[in-house]
Scaffold this active site. Structure first.
Site, mmCIF file in Angstrom:
data_model
loop_
_atom_site.group_PDB
_atom_site.id
_atom_site.type_symbol
_atom_site.label_atom_id
_atom_site.label_comp_id
_atom_site.label_asym_id
_atom_site.label_seq_id
_atom_site.Cartn_x
_atom_site.Cartn_y
_atom_site.Cartn_z
ATOM 1 N N ASP A 50 2.449 0.421 0.425
ATOM 2 C CA ASP A 50 2.704 -1.008 0.225
ATOM 3 C C ASP A 50 3.404 -1.631 1.421
ATOM 4 O O ASP A 50 3.133 -2.776 1.765
ATOM 5 C CB ASP A 50 3.526 -1.230 -1.044
ATOM 6 C CG ASP A 50 2.643 -1.190 -2.270
ATOM 7 O OD1 ASP A 50 1.583 -1.830 -2.244
ATOM 8 O OD2 ASP A 50 2.993 -0.494 -3.242
ATOM 9 N N CYS A 68 7.329 8.501 0.396
ATOM 10 C CA CYS A 68 6.373 9.010 -0.590
ATOM 11 C C CYS A 68 5.023 8.303 -0.521
ATOM 12 O O CYS A 68 4.200 8.450 -1.410
ATOM 13 C CB CYS A 68 6.956 8.940 -1.994
ATOM 14 S SG CYS A 68 7.284 7.268 -2.551
ATOM 15 N N HIS A 87 -5.151 3.198 -5.472
ATOM 16 C CA HIS A 87 -4.754 4.172 -6.488
ATOM 17 C C HIS A 87 -5.923 5.021 -6.953
ATOM 18 O O HIS A 87 -5.743 6.147 -7.405
ATOM 19 C CB HIS A 87 -4.041 3.476 -7.644
ATOM 20 C CG HIS A 87 -2.643 3.089 -7.267
ATOM 21 N ND1 HIS A 87 -2.307 1.822 -6.875
ATOM 22 C CD2 HIS A 87 -1.522 3.841 -7.139
ATOM 23 C CE1 HIS A 87 -1.025 1.797 -6.545
ATOM 24 N NE2 HIS A 87 -0.525 3.006 -6.695
ATOM 25 N N GLU A 90 9.498 -0.822 0.193
ATOM 26 C CA GLU A 90 8.091 -1.136 0.437
ATOM 27 C C GLU A 90 7.843 -2.628 0.605
ATOM 28 O O GLU A 90 6.700 -3.050 0.758
ATOM 29 C CB GLU A 90 7.217 -0.544 -0.680
ATOM 30 C CG GLU A 90 7.629 -0.922 -2.086
ATOM 31 C CD GLU A 90 6.838 -0.176 -3.168
ATOM 32 O OE1 GLU A 90 5.879 0.546 -2.844
ATOM 33 O OE2 GLU A 90 7.187 -0.326 -4.357
#
Ligand code: PEP
Ligand code: MG
Length: 607
Positions: free
Chosen positions: A465, A512, A199, A441
């Protein structure tokens, strides 16, 4: 990573390109985690001087934080909550009073007293059930390290406190550190640890700050003040570049900027292949400040609003009202396009900070995302109410992260129905037809995609993920980052299976994860029939351009070939041969290092 090369006193270190762009500047080392604490005995007669020394350091820390607060640019003001909470913690009884008790009661130096305080507070926090609160220990660590650095006689300069634009060199930057970076003062950052899908890397791309991560030991190689070039495209850092390096990287910087201008130029055209296949290209968003970038890069809406950062920016849990106002702002400014708001996904790598020590939990497999929400109904319902209320102001879709099976969807729906009834009873307007989606995910969700597709309105593939969990590679660990492989046949099959299950059930499939923003993968995803790609807004122009340059027919053929591959190398070979024929110009410039069209993956794969 980190294979180093040397020439005339210049050194090149190779890491992972986490955010594109080329930056030149001086190194500025941030070593929040490198404060060494020694225990010293303080005699009776020295105690009052030691207490004075401690108080002075705390005052100086307060001063520093106040100065930083005053300097935060207007646009980032809403994120000042983190610093305000640090101010309060400095004077919190648990820290301020306790440290002084340790100094006098045990006759130890301030540094040692503070480290005892930290141990004590850590113990208390570990017992807290609610993960969100438990994770705030990172803020306590941060504050204590600031005082420790002052005591150690360092300048006390923090991440914000930069006199001139620099290149930050850190062991690790947490997402919380990263939202404090101002692109005016931070030309680029480089870190020892990390990967492209962490992130922190995602935020760097949102902020438009070039970054190279996973350099392993750059903090012990570079000295503050040394000249650096950071090449976030190729993932390289040049230390003390000679004239020749400077010239070639200036050229690369120019080439990159020109390339970006060129692709942005056409970014408002629809994403349609030459033979008429249309795909929606949307933006992933973390911070409200990104809204203008989302709009100017030609997004067809927000495909993923990550909602964690509002929680990070506030000292306490943000109220329903605070959340509602933020969501409403996004929805109104993006209207008439849709906004997909994902419920809280904390845990995983969200709270790993530069001062994290000896954590023995496995957060990626822990109480993360929907699991936390379902365990904390108060927190979950407040957010659901805010999202559903925002649906009265535009086109809102709600997305649930880390769903592993139908049971969780049924639980989520129960909460949604509860919120619907409450809002109705309170006379608060909302869109009763709000579309509900789930992140795909977790591998088990993929295996039962046909069942889940009956329960929801759309799927959104979270490949960051999905790849982490299916290939068993920690997405923040630089030692396994090279194993991240979207072209792994198992991963490709999972993506395809999800798209097919969605279409069989008559719903849409979006993607995404970071893979959506890599132009080289776009033809394969188009060939699978993906309905929507959502990515960092800055990636939109080049992805749209890629879509507009290809033929859907060719993509389907390519996908069929790639799906037959039995190894990722075979899949890559098929892809590279397609890219070479479909994009001769981009392919050449990617090889010359001037374009990020196909990124370094292409050049690596065939070099
Ligand atoms: C993903 O996992 O691919 C994703 C888009 O979500 P996040 O990166 O926030 O986990
Ligand atoms: Mg995810």
């Amino acid at each position: 990573m980190n294979d180093a090369r040397e020439r005339n006193g210049s050194r090149i270190l190779r890491g992972i390109g986490a955010s594109p762009g080329v930056a030149f500047g001086r190194a500025h080392l941030v070593g929040l985690d490198k404060v060494k604490v020694l225990r010293k005995r303080i005699s009776e007669s020295e105690l009052s001087a030691e207490i004075e020394r401690f108080r002075k350091a705390v005052f100086q820390a307060e001063d520093e934080i106040n100065r930083l607060l005053a300097e935060i640019p207007e646009e980032l003001r809403e994120h000042s909550g983190i610093l305000q909470s640090h101010l309060l913690m400095l004077k919190d009884k648990m820290v301020y009073d306790r440290a002084q008790e340790f100094i006098t009661g045990r006759g130890v130096n301030s540094e040692w007293a503070l480290s005892m305080v930290l141990e004590h507070v850590r113990g208390l926090f570990e017992q807290i059930k609610e993960q969100y609160i438990r994770e705030r220990i990172k803020d306590v660590e941060y504050v204590i390290c600031r005082v420790l650095r002052i005591l150690a006689g360092e300048s006390g300069e923090g991440l914000f406190d930069l006199k001139e634009p620099v290149i930050l060199v850190a062991h690790e930057l947490s997402p919380a550190d990263t939202i404090q970076l101002s692109p005016d003062k931070v030309l680029a950052f480089v870190t020892d640890v990390g990967s492209r899908t962490s992130h922190t890397a995602i935020l760097a791309r949102s902020l438009g700050i070039p970054a190279v991560v996973g350099l392993e030991d750059i903090t012990s190689t570079v000295l503050s003040g040394e000249n650096l070039i950071v090449d976030g495209i190729a993932g390289e850092v040049i230390i003390n570049p000679d004239a020749e390096y400077q010239e070639s990287y200036r050229e690369k910087q120019d080439g990159y900027l020109k390339y970006r201008l060129e692709v942005i130029h056409n970014s408002h055209l629809p994403a349609e292949t030459r033979d008429g296949f249309r795909v929606k290209i949307k933006a992933n968003m973390e911070l409200l400040e990104e809204i203008p970038t989302v709009i100017s890069n030609g997004a067809d809406g927000v495909g993923l609003l990550r909602t964690e950062y509002l929680y990070l920016a506030h000292r306490e849990l943000p109220s329903e009202e605070v959340l509602y106002n933020a969501y409403r702002e996004v929805v109104e400014r993006i209207r008439p396009y849709p906004v997909t708001i994902r419920t809280l996904d904390i845990g995983g790598d969200k709270f790993i900070s530069s001062v994290s020590l000896n954590e023995e939990i496995n957060p990626a497999l822990g109480l993360r995302a929907i699991r936390l929400s379902l365990r904390e109904p108060g927190l979950f319902c407040a957010q659901l109410r805010a999202i559903i209320r925002a649906s009265a102001h535009g086109n809102v879709r709600v997305l649930f992260p880390l769903i592993s099976g139908k049971r969780e969807i049924l639980q989520v729906k129960e909460y949604m129905n509860k919120v619907f009834s409450e809002l109705q009873a309170e006379g608060i307007p909302f869109d009763r037809d709000i579309k509900v989606g789930i992140m795909m995910e977790v591998p088990t969700a993929i295996m039962v995609a046909d069942i889940l597709a009956q329960e929801v309105d759309f799927f959104s593939l979270g490949t960051n993920d999905l790849i982490q969990y299916s290939l068993a590679i920690d997405r923040v660990n630089e030692f396994v980052a090279h194993l991240y492989e979207p072209l792994d046949p198992g991963v490709l099959r999972m993506i395809k299976r999800t798209v097919d299950a969605a279409h069989d059930a008559g719903i849409n499939a979006a993607l995404c994860g970071e893979m959506a923003g890599e132009p080289m993968y776009v033809p394969i995803l188009l060939g699978m029939g993906i309905d929507e790609l959502s990515m960092n807004a800055l990636d939109i122009p080049r992805v749209k351009r890629t879509v507009r340059m290809v033929r859907y027919e060719d993509c389907v053929r390519l996908t069929n070939r790639v799906m037959e591959a039995s190894t990722s190398a075979e899949a890559r070979e098929a892809l590279v041969s397609y890219l070479r024929s479909a994009f001769p110009r981009e392919f050449d410039s990617a090889m010359g290092g001037h374009s990020d069209m196909a990124g370094m993956e292409v050049s690596r794969s065939i070099s």
